[in-house]
Motif scaffolding. Structure first.
Motif, short mmCIF file in Angstrom:
data_model
loop_
_atom_site.label_atom_id
_atom_site.label_comp_id
_atom_site.label_asym_id
_atom_site.label_seq_id
_atom_site.Cartn_x
_atom_site.Cartn_y
_atom_site.Cartn_z
N TRP A 1 20.20 -7.27 -2.23
CA TRP A 1 19.98 -7.82 -0.89
C TRP A 1 20.51 -9.25 -0.80
N MET A 2 20.35 -10.02 -1.88
CA MET A 2 20.89 -11.38 -1.89
C MET A 2 22.39 -11.38 -1.67
N LEU A 3 23.07 -10.46 -2.35
CA LEU A 3 24.52 -10.37 -2.22
C LEU A 3 24.91 -9.98 -0.80
N VAL B 1 36.08 -6.43 2.30
CA VAL B 1 35.08 -5.72 3.11
C VAL B 1 34.01 -5.03 2.27
N LEU B 2 34.37 -4.53 1.08
CA LEU B 2 33.43 -3.75 0.28
C LEU B 2 33.17 -4.41 -1.07
N THR B 3 31.90 -4.73 -1.33
CA THR B 3 31.48 -5.30 -2.61
C THR B 3 30.51 -4.33 -3.27
N PHE C 1 33.98 -5.63 -7.60
CA PHE C 1 33.01 -4.95 -8.45
C PHE C 1 32.33 -5.94 -9.39
N TYR C 2 30.99 -5.85 -9.41
CA TYR C 2 30.19 -6.66 -10.33
C TYR C 2 29.34 -5.74 -11.21
N PHE D 1 30.45 -4.50 3.82
CA PHE D 1 29.40 -3.69 3.22
C PHE D 1 29.17 -4.10 1.78
N VAL D 2 27.91 -3.99 1.33
CA VAL D 2 27.54 -4.16 -0.07
C VAL D 2 26.88 -2.87 -0.52
#
Length: 620
Positions: free
Chosen positions: A440-442, A364-366, A394-395, A303-304
């Motif tokens: 969306w790119m990520l 799994v999670l960004t 995290f970013y 997931f993002v």
């Protein structure tokens, strides 16, 4: 006699998965010396095939798979759920097979046609007491409303909705008059808050009123995208609950059995109490399983999430974290990764549980905090601390240049500047929309699902930017209101050991799209969230008019009359003009007794009067 029910996690038209789960359940039942096994409704095809039930080939393929499964019923009696096309009509059926021989096919008599169910679109109800012959490979079998006899035990069926009708018309009443010993209920009964309590009363009460043993077996998991099935299996006899399983399991199937002496009425199990769970706990159980199945069945790798530091995105982040915790705890980390379609992680099995789920969460999670000049330090810290506490990647990046670029371009085209006084919504929306392309790119890079953080309250009034914060593949909290989310986060901080939530729980909800000096808050833009939740229930679930809603709430004297009228007016105006947004929201889970998803529960015309005449009555 040992009887059992098995919950199965099936997927529409996934023949290999569905048959594999069925065979595994039969084998486990046989290993446990089960005599009679009840499988869920439409377990061969999956319940959510929708209009494909109307095809020729789906019922035909299901019937062929039933024939292929018959050799697996050696020394056991099994009921299989499948659609059958008979006389050019499609029926929702249960086929009872004993020791490799078909005994007959029972057809559902009452079809679910409310809330999230549209069964009459695909199926035809069977007429009670009617029995005809149905040919399989040149041999005729009884088809319809059948009383079976297996080893001296009289067995009848109620298929899901059959049992939810009044006693004077439901099949159990006639079965009781024929001295039935055992009623099997293969079901596809969707999850909703507190529904299990009603189901307990139904099953236990039925066993008492109809003087029988009643066995109920439900589907399990997020089967087709929106509905979650709790996989409940209940066995009751003469008013006593004697067996139940663990609901909302991450396993492929979940089987429980009980021993019944039908000659004496004695049972080997002690009487059990219902599995009472509070709403907050049920929300956690259902959404975590819903997310896991959605991820793996969509063949995604995680997931993002655009993590704003606010309540909604924080709830979504915690749910993914809890999905991983719960899944690893129940399945073990190796099976969790394998079942989830995720890449193996060398050496992870030797790590302690706490480190395992943090390692998996990072993969799994960004999460990303996407700031503009209107973003606050507090929300950034809230997002950063929460991501750190759960182990998510995290970013942080700034989208102000993109926002300024869009504004500059349109100002040049129009040859005049945009101002907050004249272009408030435009300037708010461009910030939300500027965040969408890069997140969306990520998601694309990670082959991951982009989470939409919309809640039901926002869906009610369209308090969201289309193609901005509504962008995404899945909306896990769209089925609950904002007031519930706020209190759930406080509950989760304490009960799920999520210390990172203390930051968001100290903040006042805000979209942070206006300049800071304008002190924007969600409730200032809309109304108190608790009141919005009350109005939506009256207006949407109960279908009350604006004046009716006002009169009901005015009697409670919780809000001054002039202000209450303004809030009711605002709700109906915003509801009526934002149906087009609800039509485009990402799929969400059905969790409560109602939702605003037009593809499941609530249909409303996109073009409408805006309640013009009804709101005039409110002014008087």
């Amino acid at each position: 006699m040992r009887i059992a029910g098995a919950a199965l996690n099936q997927t529409p038209l996934d023949w290999d998965n569905n048959i594999s789960n069925i065979i595994a359940a039969i084998n486990e039942a046989r290993d446990n010396q089960v005599d009679i096994l009840c499988l869920p409704e439409l377990c061969l095809t999956g319940y959510g095939c929708e209009d494909w039930f109307l095809s020729e080939w789906v019922p035909e393929t299901a019937l062929q798979h039933l024939i292929d499964l018959i050799p697996h019923t050696s020394n056991i009696t099994v009921s299989f759920g499948l659609p059958i096309r008979f006389n050019n009509l499609v029926y929702n059926c249960a086929c009872l097979v004993k020791n490799k021989k078909i005994l007959g096919i029972s057809a559902k008599q009452f079809l679910a046609n409310d809330g999230v169910h549209y069964e009459p679109r695909w199926f035809t109800p069977w007429i009670h007491s009617q029995i005809e012959n149905f040919s399989i490979q040149g041999k005729a079998y009884p088809f319809g409303d059948i009383l079976y006899e297996v080893d001296g035990i009289k067995i009848g069926f109620e298929i899901c909705e059959d049992a939810w009708r009044p006693d004077n018309v439901r099949p159990a009443s006639r079965l009781c008059r024929m001295n039935v010993d055992l009623i099997l209920n293969p079901s596809a009964s969707h999850f909703a808050f507190a529904k299990s309590d009603f189901r307990y009363n139904l099953i236990i009460g039925s066993s008492e009123r109809f003087n029988c043993t009643y066995l109920y077996a439900n589907l399990l998991g997020n089967e087709a995208g929106r509905m979650i099935f709790d996989g409940e299996v209940l066995i009751a006899k003469n008013g006593n609950l004697i067996q139940r399983n663990d609901r909302l399991s991450f396993k492929n199937f979940n089987l429980v059995h009980a021993d019944i002496d039908f000659s004496t009425g004695k049972v080997s199990e002690a009487q059990l109490h219902p599995d009472d769970r509070e709403k907050n706990f049920e929300f956690w159980e259902a959404v975590t399983l819903g997310l896991f199945d959605y991820m793996r069945k969509s063949h995604s790798k995680g997931f993002v999430l655009s993590l704003s530091g606010g309540a909604d995105s924080s709830a979504c982040a915690v749910m993914v974290s809890e999905m991983i915790k719960k899944g690893i705890k129940e399945l073990g980390v190796k099976e969790f990764l394998d079942k989830g379609g995720l890449s193996p992680i060398p050496g992870i099995e030797s790590e302690p549980y706490e480190k395992q789920f943090r390692i998996v969460t990072e993969k799994v999670l960004t999460c990303a905090y996407q700031s503009t000049k209107n973003s606050g330090k507090e929300t950034f810290e809230s997002a950063e601390k929460l991501a750190e506490s759960i182990g998510a990647r995290f970013y942080h990046w700034d989208v102000q240049d993109q926002v300024s670029g869009y504004i500059k371009t349109i100002e040049q085209v129009l040859d005049h500047p945009l101002t907050w006084e004249k272009h408030d919504i435009t300037l708010q929306n461009i910030q939300a929309r500027s965040r969408s392309p890069i997140i969306w790119m990520l998601a694309n890079i990670n082959n991951a699902l982009l989470i939409t953080t919309s809640n039901r309250s926002e869906g009610d009034v369209g308090y969201a930017t289309m193609d901005g914060d509504t962008s995404g593949s899945i909306a896990p909290i769209a089925g609950v209101d904002k007031h519930f989310i706020q209190q759930w986060l406080i509950w989760a901080e304490k009960n799920l050991d999520q210390p990172g939530l203390r930051f968001v729980n100290s903040l006042i909800p805000t979209a942070e799209l206006r300049p800071v000096e304008k002190t924007q808050t969600d409730e200032k833009d809309l109304m108190p969230y608790w009141l919005l939740a009350v109005i939506e229930k009256l207006a949407i679930k109960d279908k009350k008019s604006p004046l009716e809603v006002f009169n009901i709430l005015a009697k409670k004297n919780k809000t001054e009359a002039t202000l209450l009228k303004a809030y009711v007016d605002k709700f109906f105006r915003m509801w009526s003009r934002n149906q087009w947004k609800r039509e485009r929201l990402a799929p969400g889970f059905h969790l409560d007794e109602f939702n605003v998803d037009p593809k499941t529960w609530c249909r409303f015309p996109i073009l409408n009067s805006g309640f013009k005449n009804e709101l005039k009555k409110l002014e008087n």
